[in-house]
Design a protein around this motif. Structure first.
Motif, PDB file in Angstrom:
ATOM      1  N   PRO A 144       0.823  -1.228   0.000  1.00 39.17           N
ATOM      2  CA  PRO A 144       0.000   0.000   0.000  1.00 39.17           C
ATOM      3  C   PRO A 144       0.850   1.268   0.000  1.00 39.17           C
ATOM      4  O   PRO A 144       0.455   2.289  -0.572  1.00 39.17           O
ATOM      5  N   ILE A 145       2.021   1.205   0.615  1.00 35.68           N
ATOM      6  CA  ILE A 145       2.898   2.388   0.641  1.00 35.68           C
ATOM      7  C   ILE A 145       3.365   2.717  -0.770  1.00 35.68           C
ATOM      8  O   ILE A 145       3.336   3.876  -1.217  1.00 35.68           O
ATOM      9  N   ASN A 146       3.790   1.671  -1.508  1.00 34.07           N
ATOM     10  CA  ASN A 146       4.246   1.895  -2.878  1.00 34.07           C
ATOM     11  C   ASN A 146       3.103   2.384  -3.771  1.00 34.07           C
ATOM     12  O   ASN A 146       3.314   3.208  -4.670  1.00 34.07           O
ATOM     13  N   LEU A 147       1.905   1.867  -3.511  1.00 36.92           N
ATOM     14  CA  LEU A 147       0.764   2.339  -4.315  1.00 36.92           C
ATOM     15  C   LEU A 147       0.510   3.820  -4.093  1.00 36.92           C
ATOM     16  O   LEU A 147       0.267   4.580  -5.042  1.00 36.92           O
ATOM     17  N   LEU A 148       0.595   4.223  -2.840  1.00 36.76           N
ATOM     18  CA  LEU A 148       0.375   5.638  -2.540  1.00 36.76           C
ATOM     19  C   LEU A 148       1.468   6.495  -3.175  1.00 36.76           C
ATOM     20  O   LEU A 148       1.199   7.527  -3.800  1.00 36.76           O
ATOM     21  N   GLY A 149       2.708   6.033  -3.051  1.00 37.88           N
ATOM     22  CA  GLY A 149       3.815   6.784  -3.664  1.00 37.88           C
ATOM     23  C   GLY A 149       3.672   6.856  -5.169  1.00 37.88           C
ATOM     24  O   GLY A 149       4.056   7.858  -5.800  1.00 37.88           O
TER      25      GLY A 149
END
Lengths: 286, 553
Positions: A144-149
């Motif tokens: 989810p962190i990479n998706l947000l980034g």
């Protein structure tokens, strides 16, 4: 209000005569000259010549009327002043609990710090639910962190394995984005919640995330189709609600402060009629 | 109210009246000349519209030739923007702004007269093209290049004779007048307010005219520059817009639309002022969110300067260019939304009087919202690629200009006519005018969206049967007849009421701004003594000494 009649807006004594600009044919003549000068371009050159002459005559006439002093004519003032009757109708006032007449509503608001605290608390709740989703569905906290980034830092289609891996640049982007947005939304909550008369947590914590999720669901495929493919909308909604409820609960537990009842300009002393000058006091000359 | 005094009408000889018109420097007389001039051209452009609607009412019509149709839509658009909407708003501004700010006249009275005459001669010059005879091609003399006159249609190759020159020169002349008027509005509003009238207490109509003046100064200049370049191309062999010789037709588009889109705001922003003056009076409430209204209007003025190329999505701009103009255009919706919400909040909970001015304002609120929504649709580049230059676009901008601007102008007429003439407009006729015009407007322009969606391009003089466009065009044409009937009622009402209308008194609406503190019509000097104000509603303060505004602003 005035030094003259009590029901007239006049500030100065009424004169016998008023000087007004004298009538003048020269501006019209100059305009006609310019038009005829232009007409020569689509017709006879004689028109342009006549137009040029009129321009010169009109210009000189105009100059002579305003130089060295503007020419005026005196107009007699009607001796009968215009008066404005005091209204016999009274203003009916809405009854609001403990509200003074003409109050700025809401009477109390949350301080800015409440919004910041709420936003930060909500950001933690949202992060927890999002990471939970990453671990359960893809076995990775980074997903989810990479998706947000990737919202601001993605160029091409990537595999699930790549999204599940650790990327420092995406972590930094996501952290800044998450914290900034959370604080801003928290501030928005702090401003809006006092205006919601009933069930602020339900409206702010559930209804608003539902609307926001629905809006994104309907348009994300148009804005960013690649990102849209990766979004699990149920989990997205859960994390939004987690943010809304936690942020709302933190905000409503803060102590409210009274709303300023005078505008900023008045508080700063820039402009404060009725406060700096009492009733009947002469307005300062400009 | 009728017992209050009104100024007596002095009968003057026709020659004296003509001299007064030619020589006057009085802002009220100049304002009235602007308004009468614009109304005459409103009738002219209305006749042009009716002729076009007859031609388009059914397929394969031969009522008008293609050449005449081209001239009609060119003159209809040019007249509507430059010789109806702008002059009528200048007229209201001229008449009202000095009264509302407690001044005796505009800052530069003779420049004011000069500006009017330049505008007036510009319009007459345009229509002189019909009769000018010599030097014209067989196609006739009136301009036929559309109101935005894209290159290379304006080049000597495609536009022989002088028809395009008439268009160019008339706009140059009117442009000088517009700049003069803008300078005057700005100087008057900034420098001639009465004691106590700070910017934050100024009537919103004055604020709107200030924004309008600023926009005109910025936007008429590129239009004037473009007209001079076009003249250079046509007269002395310039190649500014000649692609074959290294010029650029797209450059004309940029020059025109950097004027053309803000021009919409030049027209609508003073109309916002009308609504902001009328809605509070007929809702019996102070304007909701005055500072937000001012900020939103100024914001609209600024943002409107950065949206022009949304008229050019189909030209083939880079994707970044498209994205920029999509975003800036959508940003306009934010301050516009603030204004609409503030008007609604002003009405909300008020003691509403559904008099004719208020009816037209309510019509405006609804229609301007729809116009804004179709504007947002067209601001989306992919949507615009499909519908650019279609009747959907025509319907959209007529929603703005008729549904927004013209409705508020009618509201302004019904509201301020008593101040200008001393007599009330007939309320029954006013309501007939409103409802018939409203029906006509919606018949014409609601249904005009549909042939656009079905692919009907704008500016076609006729179309083949069987494309599904006939019914919608017929309905639109019937609506135009309703609108014409509404206008006739309005004109009849104005003429009859001038002679036989009920006496208005000084303040027939129980209003709050300074223009209602003098006689109807006002004397030459406006106010016997210079007024002083302490709040945004000076007359409220006088009428309600127990509860004046100045204690709370």
């Amino acid at each position: 209000m005035s030094s003259g009649h009590p029901s007239s807006p006049a500030a100065s004594p009424i004169p016998a005569h008023v000087s007004l600009p004298a009538p003048s044919v020269w501006p019209g003549l100059l305009a006609l000259g310019l038009t005829l000068a232009a007409a020569g371009l689509v017709g006879s050159r004689v028109l342009s010549i006549v137009g040029a002459v009129l321009c010169v005559v009109g210009g000189i006439g105009w100059f002579l009327q305003v130089l060295p002093h503007d020419r005026h004519e005196d107009v007699s003032v009607d001796a009968k002043p215009v008066t404005i009757a005091v209204s016999h109708r009274k203003v009916s006032r809405m009854a609001a609990a403990q509200a003074p007449h003409r109050a700025r509503l809401p009477l109390e608001i949350y301080p800015i710090s409440a919004g910041i605290k709420g936003g930060l608390a909500g950001s933690v709740a949202m992060a927890v639910s999002a990471i939970l989703y990453g671990v359960i569905s893809h076995g990775s906290v980074w997903y989810p962190i990479n998706l947000l980034g990737a919202v601001v830092y993605a160029q091409t289609e990537v595999s699930t394995a790549q999204i599940s891996a650790f990327h420092i640049e995406l972590l930094l982007v996501a952290t800044v984005l998450h914290l900034t947005t959370s604080i801003l939304v928290g501030l928005l909550y702090g401003a809006i919640l006092p205006m919601l008369p009933r069930r602020p947590i339900l409206v702010g914590g559930v209804f608003a995330p539902l609307v926001w999720t629905g809006l994104l669901y309907s348009v994300l495929d148009l804005i960013d189709p690649l990102l849209n493919q990766r979004i699990d909308w149920l989990w997205f909604l859960v994390s939004q609600v987690a943010f809304g409820v936690v942020a709302g609960l933190v905000v409503v537990r803060q102590v409210r402060v009274p709303t300023w009842q005078f505008p900023l300009a008045a508080r700063a002393g820039i402009e404060s009629p009725g406060m700096m000058h009492e009733v009947g006091e002469q307005n300062p000359p400009r | 109210m009728a017992s209050e005094s009104i100024a007596l009408r002095v009968h003057k000889s026709p020659l004296h009246v003509v001299y007064e018109c030619v020589a006057t420097a009085d802002h009220k007389k100049i304002g009235l000349m602007y308004i009468v001039y614009a109304l005459l051209f409103l009738v002219v452009m209305g006749i042009e519209a009716i002729l076009m609607r007859i031609q388009l009412s059914h397929a394969n019509a031969t009522f008008l030739s293609p050449e005449v149709f081209n001239r009609l839509f060119t003159l209809h658009g040019t007249t509507g923007v430059f010789f109806v909407a702008m002059p009528i708003l200048f007229g209201f501004g001229n008449y009202l702004v000095p009264l509302m700010i407690g001044a005796r006249d505009m800052a530069f009275p003779r420049l004011n007269a000069f500006s009017f005459w330049m505008t007036a001669f510009g319009g007459f010059f345009l229509y002189a093209s019909f009769f000018a005879g010599g030097g014209l091609s067989q196609a006739g003399s009136a301009p036929d290049v559309g109101w935005f006159a894209y290159a290379p249609l304006t080049s000597p190759t495609f536009s022989p004779g002088h028809s395009t020159d008439y268009w160019t020169l008339s706009l140059l002349l009117a442009g000088v007048g517009s700049i003069g008027a803008a300078v005057n509005f700005i100087a008057t509003i900034l420098c001639m307010r009465c004691p106590g009238m700070t910017l934050s207490r100024m009537p919103l109509l004055a604020w709107m005219n200030l924004v309008m003046g600023g926009l005109i100064l910025v936007t008429i200049s590129p239009l004037t520059a473009a007209q001079l370049m076009l003249m250079a191309d046509r007269y002395i062999g310039g190649h500014f817009f000649d692609t074959a010789a290294g010029g650029s037709v797209v450059m004309w588009m940029h020059f025109f639309w950097i004027f053309g889109h803000p021009e919409v705001y030049v027209l609508i922003i003073p109309c916002f002022g009308f609504v902001s003056e009328i809605v509070p009076v007929f809702s019996r409430k102070a304007m909701f969110g005055y500072p937000a209204m001012v900020a939103a209007s100024v914001s609209i003025g600024f943002v409107s300067l950065g949206v022009w190329a949304h008229h050019m999505f189909t030209v083939g701009m880079p994707s970044y260019g498209n994205a920029f103009f999509v975003l800036t255009t959508m940003v306009v919706a934010v301050p516009t939304g603030i204004k609409i919400f503030n008007w609604l909040a002003t009405i909300w909970g008020g003691k509403i009087r559904f008099a004719t001015p208020m009816l037209f304002c309510i019509g405006f609120l609804f229609q301007f919202l729809i116009a804004g929504l179709t504007g947002i649709m067209l601001a989306t580049a992919p949507f615009d690629w499909q519908l650019s230059a279609s009747y959907f676009v025509v319907a959209h901008f007529h929603y703005v200009i008729v549904g927004g601007i013209l409705f508020t102008i009618f509201a302004g007429f019904y509201y301020w006519y008593p101040k200008i003439t001393g007599r009330m407009l007939n309320e029954t006729l006013g309501k007939w005018h409103f409802w018939i015009f409203l029906i006509g407007f919606h018949l014409t322009f609601d249904f005009m969206h549909i042939p656009g969606l079905l692919g009907m391009p704008r500016r076609v003089y006729t179309y083949e049967a069987g494309r599904g466009w006939e019914t919608w065009n017929m309905i639109s044409s019937i609506g135009a007849i309703f609108q014409a009937a509404g206008i006739l009622i309005f004109v009849y009402n104005m003429i009859v009421s001038y002679f036989h209308g009920a006496l208005a008194g000084n303040d027939p609406w129980d209003a709050w701004t300074l223009e209602w503190a003098t006689t109807s019509p006002p004397p030459d000097y406006n106010f016997a003594g210079v007024p002083a104000v302490r709040s945004r509603r000076p007359l409220w303060d006088i009428k309600h000494p127990d509860d004046p505004d100045w204690k709370y602003e």
